[in-house]
Scaffold this motif. Structure first.
Motif, mmCIF file in Angstrom:
data_model
loop_
_atom_site.group_PDB
_atom_site.id
_atom_site.type_symbol
_atom_site.label_atom_id
_atom_site.label_comp_id
_atom_site.label_asym_id
_atom_site.label_seq_id
_atom_site.Cartn_x
_atom_site.Cartn_y
_atom_site.Cartn_z
ATOM 1 N N PHE A 36 -18.086 23.651 14.961
ATOM 2 C CA PHE A 36 -16.901 22.798 15.069
ATOM 3 C C PHE A 36 -16.445 22.661 16.524
ATOM 4 N N ILE A 37 -17.117 23.373 17.408
ATOM 5 C CA ILE A 37 -16.821 23.274 18.839
ATOM 6 C C ILE A 37 -17.677 22.150 19.413
ATOM 7 N N TYR A 38 -17.039 21.007 19.641
ATOM 8 C CA TYR A 38 -17.762 19.875 20.233
ATOM 9 C C TYR A 38 -16.787 18.957 20.960
ATOM 10 N N HIS A 39 -17.306 17.860 21.510
ATOM 11 C CA HIS A 39 -16.587 17.087 22.521
ATOM 12 C C HIS A 39 -15.226 16.569 22.089
ATOM 13 N N GLU A 40 -15.043 16.252 20.798
ATOM 14 C CA GLU A 40 -13.757 15.690 20.373
ATOM 15 C C GLU A 40 -12.647 16.746 20.346
ATOM 16 N N HIS A 41 -13.031 17.999 20.143
ATOM 17 C CA HIS A 41 -12.033 19.057 19.951
ATOM 18 C C HIS A 41 -11.702 19.714 21.275
ATOM 19 N N LEU A 42 -10.513 19.411 21.774
ATOM 20 C CA LEU A 42 -10.087 19.897 23.085
ATOM 21 C C LEU A 42 -9.301 21.200 22.979
ATOM 22 N N SER A 43 -8.784 21.503 21.798
ATOM 23 C CA SER A 43 -8.000 22.720 21.574
ATOM 24 C C SER A 43 -8.440 23.367 20.265
ATOM 25 N N TYR A 44 -8.221 24.678 20.174
ATOM 26 C CA TYR A 44 -8.517 25.443 18.966
ATOM 27 C C TYR A 44 -7.239 26.185 18.609
ATOM 28 N N LEU A 45 -6.641 25.820 17.483
ATOM 29 C CA LEU A 45 -5.228 26.096 17.233
ATOM 30 C C LEU A 45 -4.990 27.344 16.403
ATOM 31 N N SER A 46 -3.915 28.049 16.752
ATOM 32 C CA SER A 46 -3.436 29.170 15.957
ATOM 33 C C SER A 46 -1.908 29.221 16.069
ATOM 34 N N ILE A 47 -1.292 30.034 15.210
ATOM 35 C CA ILE A 47 0.160 29.958 15.009
ATOM 36 C C ILE A 47 0.968 30.382 16.233
ATOM 37 N N ILE A 48 0.648 31.535 16.794
ATOM 38 C CA ILE A 48 1.519 32.124 17.822
ATOM 39 C C ILE A 48 1.650 31.238 19.061
ATOM 40 N N PRO A 49 0.546 30.760 19.653
ATOM 41 C CA PRO A 49 0.710 29.869 20.816
ATOM 42 C C PRO A 49 1.344 28.525 20.459
ATOM 43 N N LEU A 50 1.071 28.015 19.234
ATOM 44 C CA LEU A 50 1.685 26.748 18.824
ATOM 45 C C LEU A 50 3.208 26.882 18.723
ATOM 46 N N ARG A 51 3.676 28.016 18.198
ATOM 47 C CA ARG A 51 5.134 28.221 18.099
ATOM 48 C C ARG A 51 5.782 28.205 19.486
ATOM 49 N N ARG A 52 5.137 28.858 20.442
ATOM 50 C CA ARG A 52 5.668 28.858 21.821
ATOM 51 C C ARG A 52 5.730 27.437 22.373
ATOM 52 N N PHE A 53 4.628 26.692 22.130
ATOM 53 C CA PHE A 53 4.551 25.324 22.641
ATOM 54 C C PHE A 53 5.647 24.444 22.051
ATOM 55 N N PHE A 54 5.806 24.462 20.731
ATOM 56 C CA PHE A 54 6.775 23.579 20.087
ATOM 57 C C PHE A 54 8.219 23.994 20.382
ATOM 58 N N LYS A 55 8.446 25.272 20.631
ATOM 59 C CA LYS A 55 9.789 25.726 20.998
ATOM 60 C C LYS A 55 10.246 25.047 22.277
ATOM 61 N N GLU A 56 9.327 24.813 23.200
ATOM 62 C CA GLU A 56 9.642 24.107 24.452
ATOM 63 C C GLU A 56 10.066 22.670 24.187
ATOM 64 N N HIS A 57 9.715 22.145 23.031
ATOM 65 C CA HIS A 57 10.095 20.788 22.654
ATOM 66 C C HIS A 57 11.247 20.774 21.652
ATOM 67 N N GLY A 58 11.909 21.915 21.516
ATOM 68 C CA GLY A 58 13.073 21.996 20.626
ATOM 69 C C GLY A 58 12.716 21.928 19.158
ATOM 70 N N MET A 59 11.479 22.344 18.822
ATOM 71 C CA MET A 59 11.036 22.284 17.426
ATOM 72 C C MET A 59 10.637 23.670 16.928
ATOM 73 N N GLN A 60 10.811 23.884 15.638
ATOM 74 C CA GLN A 60 10.496 25.168 15.032
ATOM 75 C C GLN A 60 9.494 25.005 13.898
ATOM 76 N N LEU A 61 8.701 26.051 13.690
ATOM 77 C CA LEU A 61 7.765 26.078 12.570
ATOM 78 C C LEU A 61 8.521 26.582 11.347
ATOM 79 N N ILE A 62 8.631 25.726 10.326
ATOM 80 C CA ILE A 62 9.411 26.097 9.143
ATOM 81 C C ILE A 62 8.536 26.579 7.990
ATOM 82 N N ASP A 63 7.257 26.216 8.022
ATOM 83 C CA ASP A 63 6.383 26.640 6.931
ATOM 84 C C ASP A 63 4.932 26.453 7.359
#
Length: 339
Positions: free
Chosen positions: A151-178
């Motif tokens: 699944f690692i190929y040219h279209e996929h620029l990121s490989y996602l998991s919860i902890i870094p995503l929560r940090r990222f979205f918090k900077e945009h004033g958003m929270q993970l609710i579920d």
């Protein structure tokens, strides 16, 4: 623009995704308690498969997808789709023509976006006050545990998991609710995001997912062990194929994931040609090595000695679909197995 304007992949060509999106629409309606005429925007809507199931629930739906031909077909089939990239101009147009979105869905796309900051700002602009952004994407922890390295190929620029995503979205004033687990793509997560000041409360089960990710220690030895496993599987696969030198060997599946496998496992030294069930792939050639792609119907004409199932996540289905073939099957992942 190079990758997506003339995109040929269609949702309907992937086995099982119809059922998946039907269930997804049910889950979305129930979890977010959506009412009739709720407005749902699907970014990266492809052929409108998901939109069709949302529409059946009497939601107002709109797709956005830059693959112009596919978007046009979706619109012709009654699933209104804007044939363009989702940017600020598109968000403004939707707001002015249709109003704010109750839900924005982004399925198997967020990991493909280069400027995620700009993308989230544009989604935030489009969402209503209590609107929810739902992202479904391959889960890094499952990718590592289930050996989904192709699944690692040219279209996929990121490989996602919860902890870094929560940090990222918090900077945009958003929270993970579920969050919920999904079986597609070898293991995915569906994330529900809202503005921090919205009516939505964080579901208690989220803590379990976060603890599990912390325990996994993805940034520790897990990545290195993953790399060693890939090398070991490559060696084992090549040993099997070396014993069949001189026999006719064919690859089943002509997708982007197949290209990763062919390249990294150096399968181009062994494959006579590829076969695929998707009519749009027939007559094409693999990137880099120019291996020709034929219809899977050719299997019975050629009677190859061995078929390497490059689309290995669908191996059971592929084998069942070809009962008349009497040769051997090689499923390379998660560990090389001959059937």
């Amino acid at each position: 623009e190079i990758v997506y304007n003339d995109y040929i992949y269609e949702t309907k060509s992937s086995s099982g995704l119809n059922r998946h999106f039907e269930q997804y629409a049910n889950d979305l309606s129930r979890n977010l308690q959506l009412e009739k005429n709720s407005f749902v925007v699907d970014i990266g809507s492809n052929d409108g498969t998901f939109l069709s199931y949302l529409s059946e629930k009497n939601f107002r739906v709109l797709g956005v997808d830059p693959a112009k031909k596919i978007a046009r077909v979706a619109s012709d089939n009654g699933m209104p789709t804007l044939p363009q990239f989702f940017d600020r101009k598109t968000a403004e147009y939707i707001l002015n023509e249709f109003g704010a979105a109750d839900v924005v869905t982004v399925n198997n796309l967020f990991a493909n976006i280069d400027d995620v900051d700009k993308f989230v700002r544009n989604v935030d602009h489009l969402l209503g006050r209590d609107g929810v952004l739902v992202i479904e994407s391959s889960y890094l922890l499952d990718l590592l545990d289930n050996m989904i390295f192709d699944f690692i190929y040219h279209e996929h620029l990121s490989y996602l998991s919860i902890i870094p995503l929560r940090r990222f979205f918090k900077e945009h004033g958003m929270q993970l609710i579920d969050v919920s687990r999904v079986g597609t793509k070898g293991g995915s997560l569906r994330y529900y995001w809202s503005r921090c000041e919205s009516k939505w409360k964080i579901k208690p089960r989220l803590k379990k997912y976060i603890r599990n990710e912390e325990k996994a220690n993805i940034n520790g030895d897990k990545i290195r062990v993953f790399g060693k496993k890939i090398d070991s599987i490559k060696t084992s696969t090549q040993e099997i194929l070396e014993k069949r030198r001189g026999q006719k060997v064919v690859g089943y599946g002509a997708s982007a994931t197949s290209t990763t496998l062919i390249s990294h496992f150096e399968l181009y030294n062994y494959l006579d040609h590829l076969v695929d069930d998707n009519p749009s792939k027939i007559g094409s050639f693999s990137p880099g090595y120019h291996i020709p792609v034929y219809s899977s119907e050719r299997i019975l004409d050629d009677s190859p000695d061995l078929i390497v199932i490059l689309a290995w996540r669908y191996a059971d289905e592929i084998i069942k679909r070809n009962p008349a073939y009497k040769g051997a099957w090689l499923v390379p992942l998660p560990s090389p197995t001959i059937y």
